[in-house]
Design a protein around this motif. Structure first.
Motif, PDB file in Angstrom:
ATOM      1  N   CYS A  48      -9.782  -0.977   8.301  1.00 45.21           N
ATOM      2  CA  CYS A  48      -8.450  -1.566   8.362  1.00 45.21           C
ATOM      3  C   CYS A  48      -7.877  -1.788   6.965  1.00 45.21           C
ATOM      4  O   CYS A  48      -8.554  -2.313   6.083  1.00 45.21           O
ATOM      5  N   PHE A  63      -5.866   1.300  11.058  1.00 46.38           N
ATOM      6  CA  PHE A  63      -7.283   1.075  11.355  1.00 46.38           C
ATOM      7  C   PHE A  63      -7.730   2.107  12.376  1.00 46.38           C
ATOM      8  O   PHE A  63      -6.919   2.897  12.887  1.00 46.38           O
ATOM      9  N   CYS A 154      -8.534  -6.649   7.107  1.00 43.99           N
ATOM     10  CA  CYS A 154      -7.772  -5.574   6.481  1.00 43.99           C
ATOM     11  C   CYS A 154      -7.555  -5.825   4.999  1.00 43.99           C
ATOM     12  O   CYS A 154      -7.139  -6.911   4.606  1.00 43.99           O
TER      13      CYS A 154
END
Length: 170
Positions: A48, A63, A154
């Protein structure tokens, strides 16, 4: 004078309705956050990253969603404590022009995976919390139709370090 009064009243009503719509959108995001269920035992996310744009420009989240289960998994929403608004989007090609649109759900086949990448499915993230910087990490909760969630962590990347989404339009 009566026309001016009517115009001012119409302006205030319009502003009130706009504010109510924004409040409803934020309330639905808060409801998604509160309704987040247990973690999925069969669906995971990897790789991500977020193309972090300067506000007020929306950022894009990408992702890979893996479904290790024996049934299709359906992603219906996303939430992040680091962004005020998160939406599922898809980029499609129409007459040679890229077009972005919001989607209600995305299916991942049983035993398969789906790449959320530039030019395809992705999440749009708006209203970042103060203090987010390139190189930081943000949490992204992906909410499945069965009520379970998938957590992705992320990395925030510079728009210059990621491939551009050339020629897109909303």
């Amino acid at each position: 004078m009566n026309n001016a009064f009517t115009s001012v009243c119409a302006l205030f009503v319009g502003l009130a309705l706009s504010g109510a719509a924004v409040a409803q959108h934020h309330a639905s995001g808060a409801a998604a956050q509160q309704a987040a269920g247990p973690r999925s035992s069969t669906v995971t996310a990897s790789d991500c990253w977020i193309r972090q744009m300067p506000p007020p420009t929306a950022s894009g989240g990408f992702f890979v969603l893996h479904n290790g289960g024996t049934q299709d998994a359906v992603l219906t929403a996303a939430h992040s404590p680091d962004y005020g608004m998160v939406m599922l989007h898809q980029t499609t090609q129409e007459d040679g022009i890229s077009k972005m649109s919001m989607v209600e759900q995305v299916a991942v086949t049983a035993g398969g995976q789906l790449d959320f990448k530039p030019g395809s499915y992705h999440v749009m993230l708006e209203e970042p919390r103060a203090g987010l910087h390139i190189g930081d990490h943000a949490d992204l909760d992906l909410i499945l139709k069965d009520g379970t969630t998938v957590r992705a962590v992320c990395e925030l990347k510079s728009p210059k370090s990621a491939p551009p989404m050339a020629g897109h339009a909303h």
